[in-house]
Write a protein that holds these residues in place. Structure first.
Motif, PDB file in Angstrom:
ATOM      1  N   TRP A  27       0.660 -48.299  16.906  1.00  9.02           N
ATOM      2  CA  TRP A  27       0.721 -49.602  16.240  1.00  9.02           C
ATOM      3  C   TRP A  27      -0.251 -50.544  16.903  1.00  9.02           C
ATOM      4  CZ3 TRP A  27       2.850 -50.149  11.747  1.00  9.02           C
ATOM      5  CH2 TRP A  27       3.088 -51.419  11.235  1.00  9.02           C
ATOM      6  N   LEU A  35       1.422 -55.432   7.725  1.00  3.26           N
ATOM      7  CA  LEU A  35       2.849 -55.385   7.405  1.00  3.26           C
ATOM      8  C   LEU A  35       3.350 -56.767   6.997  1.00  3.26           C
ATOM      9  CD1 LEU A  35       5.551 -53.945   7.219  1.00  3.26           C
ATOM     10  CD2 LEU A  35       5.850 -54.353   9.669  1.00  3.26           C
ATOM     11  N   ILE A  79       9.174 -47.606   9.851  1.00  8.13           N
ATOM     12  CA  ILE A  79       8.110 -48.126   8.997  1.00  8.13           C
ATOM     13  C   ILE A  79       8.233 -47.574   7.590  1.00  8.13           C
ATOM     14  CG2 ILE A  79       6.301 -46.461   9.594  1.00  8.13           C
ATOM     15  CD1 ILE A  79       5.827 -50.213   8.937  1.00  8.13           C
ATOM     16  N   MET A  93       0.432 -48.751   3.958  1.00  3.44           N
ATOM     17  CA  MET A  93       0.267 -49.149   5.354  1.00  3.44           C
ATOM     18  C   MET A  93      -0.952 -48.474   5.957  1.00  3.44           C
ATOM     19  SD  MET A  93       2.082 -51.166   7.217  1.00  3.44           S
ATOM     20  CE  MET A  93       0.865 -51.873   8.278  1.00  3.44           C
TER      21      MET A  93
END
Length: 112
Positions: A27, A35, A79, A93
Protein backbone atom coordinates in the motif's frame (compact mmCIF):
# COMPACT_ATOMS: atom_id res chain seq x y z
CA UNK A 1 28.09 -9.14 -9.96
CA UNK A 2 25.77 -6.15 -9.87
CA UNK A 3 22.89 -6.08 -7.43
CA UNK A 4 21.05 -3.62 -9.65
CA UNK A 5 19.16 -6.03 -11.84
CA UNK A 6 16.50 -4.66 -14.11
CA UNK A 7 13.73 -7.12 -14.72
CA UNK A 8 11.53 -6.45 -17.71
CA UNK A 9 8.44 -8.61 -17.88
CA UNK A 10 5.50 -8.07 -20.16
CA UNK A 11 2.07 -7.98 -18.50
CA UNK A 12 1.17 -11.15 -20.39
CA UNK A 13 3.95 -12.98 -18.51
CA UNK A 14 2.62 -12.12 -15.05
CA UNK A 15 0.69 -15.03 -13.55
CA UNK A 16 -2.79 -14.38 -12.26
CA UNK A 17 -2.97 -15.40 -8.62
CA UNK A 18 -6.39 -15.84 -6.99
CA UNK A 19 -6.94 -13.09 -4.42
CA UNK A 20 -7.86 -15.78 -1.90
CA UNK A 21 -4.19 -16.84 -2.02
CA UNK A 22 -2.91 -13.37 -1.13
CA UNK A 23 -2.80 -12.23 2.49
CA UNK A 24 -1.58 -8.62 2.17
CA UNK A 25 -1.15 -6.09 -0.60
CA UNK A 26 1.54 -3.41 -0.68
CA UNK A 27 0.00 0.00 0.00
CA UNK A 28 1.10 3.60 -0.55
CA UNK A 29 -0.16 7.17 -0.59
CA UNK A 30 -1.24 7.00 -4.25
CA UNK A 31 -3.43 3.96 -3.60
CA UNK A 32 -4.83 5.62 -0.47
CA UNK A 33 -5.84 8.69 -2.45
CA UNK A 34 -7.41 6.48 -5.09
CA UNK A 35 -9.41 4.67 -2.40
CA UNK A 36 -10.59 7.97 -0.93
CA UNK A 37 -11.68 9.12 -4.39
CA UNK A 38 -13.50 5.85 -5.05
CA UNK A 39 -15.23 6.06 -1.65
CA UNK A 40 -16.89 9.26 -2.86
CA UNK A 41 -19.88 10.27 -0.76
CA UNK A 42 -19.76 7.20 1.50
CA UNK A 43 -18.61 8.54 4.86
CA UNK A 44 -15.72 6.94 6.70
CA UNK A 45 -18.10 6.15 9.55
CA UNK A 46 -20.50 4.34 7.23
CA UNK A 47 -17.63 2.44 5.58
CA UNK A 48 -16.33 1.33 9.01
CA UNK A 49 -19.81 0.20 10.06
CA UNK A 50 -20.27 -1.78 6.85
CA UNK A 51 -16.81 -3.32 7.22
CA UNK A 52 -17.72 -4.38 10.78
CA UNK A 53 -20.69 -6.29 9.35
CA UNK A 54 -18.28 -7.91 6.87
CA UNK A 55 -16.06 -9.04 9.75
CA UNK A 56 -13.39 -6.33 9.77
CA UNK A 57 -12.91 -4.07 12.77
CA UNK A 58 -11.44 -0.75 11.70
CA UNK A 59 -11.78 2.67 13.28
CA UNK A 60 -12.52 5.89 11.42
CA UNK A 61 -8.97 7.05 12.18
CA UNK A 62 -7.64 3.70 10.93
CA UNK A 63 -9.45 4.15 7.63
CA UNK A 64 -8.16 7.73 7.40
CA UNK A 65 -4.63 6.41 7.93
CA UNK A 66 -5.11 3.94 5.07
CA UNK A 67 -6.41 6.72 2.82
CA UNK A 68 -3.41 8.91 3.68
CA UNK A 69 -1.08 6.06 2.74
CA UNK A 70 0.09 5.75 6.33
CA UNK A 71 0.36 1.96 6.16
CA UNK A 72 2.83 -0.21 4.22
CA UNK A 73 0.35 -2.95 3.41
CA UNK A 74 -3.34 -3.76 3.65
CA UNK A 75 -5.26 -6.97 4.22
CA UNK A 76 -6.21 -8.16 0.73
CA UNK A 77 -9.61 -9.39 1.91
CA UNK A 78 -10.33 -5.98 3.45
CA UNK A 79 -9.64 -4.04 0.26
CA UNK A 80 -11.78 -6.51 -1.70
CA UNK A 81 -14.56 -5.98 0.88
CA UNK A 82 -14.24 -2.19 0.72
CA UNK A 83 -14.51 -2.28 -3.05
CA UNK A 84 -17.46 -4.69 -2.90
CA UNK A 85 -19.24 -2.31 -0.51
CA UNK A 86 -18.69 0.41 -3.10
CA UNK A 87 -19.99 -1.88 -5.86
CA UNK A 88 -16.57 -2.15 -7.52
CA UNK A 89 -14.04 -4.82 -8.29
CA UNK A 90 -10.33 -5.05 -7.56
CA UNK A 91 -9.53 -3.78 -11.06
CA UNK A 92 -10.74 -0.30 -10.05
CA UNK A 93 -8.04 -0.15 -7.37
CA UNK A 94 -5.36 -1.72 -9.55
CA UNK A 95 -6.29 -0.65 -13.11
CA UNK A 96 -3.00 -1.89 -14.54
CA UNK A 97 -4.56 -5.33 -14.51
CA UNK A 98 -7.76 -4.21 -16.22
CA UNK A 99 -8.34 -4.91 -19.88
CA UNK A 100 -10.59 -1.83 -19.93
CA UNK A 101 -8.24 0.86 -21.30
CA UNK A 102 -10.79 3.64 -20.68
CA UNK A 103 -11.01 2.65 -16.98
CA UNK A 104 -7.21 2.58 -16.71
CA UNK A 105 -6.92 6.01 -18.27
CA UNK A 106 -9.65 7.51 -16.06
CA UNK A 107 -8.20 6.14 -12.83
CA UNK A 108 -4.64 7.09 -13.71
CA UNK A 109 -5.86 10.65 -14.30
CA UNK A 110 -7.62 10.69 -10.90
CA UNK A 111 -4.54 9.46 -9.06
CA UNK A 112 -2.03 11.73 -10.79
Amino acid sequence: MSTNVRLEVSIEAIPMIPITHIDRLIWNERLGKRLETLRGSVSRREMCERLEVAGFHITISGLAKIERGGVDSIDARMIVSILAILGMGLETMYPTFSADKKLVSTLETLSA
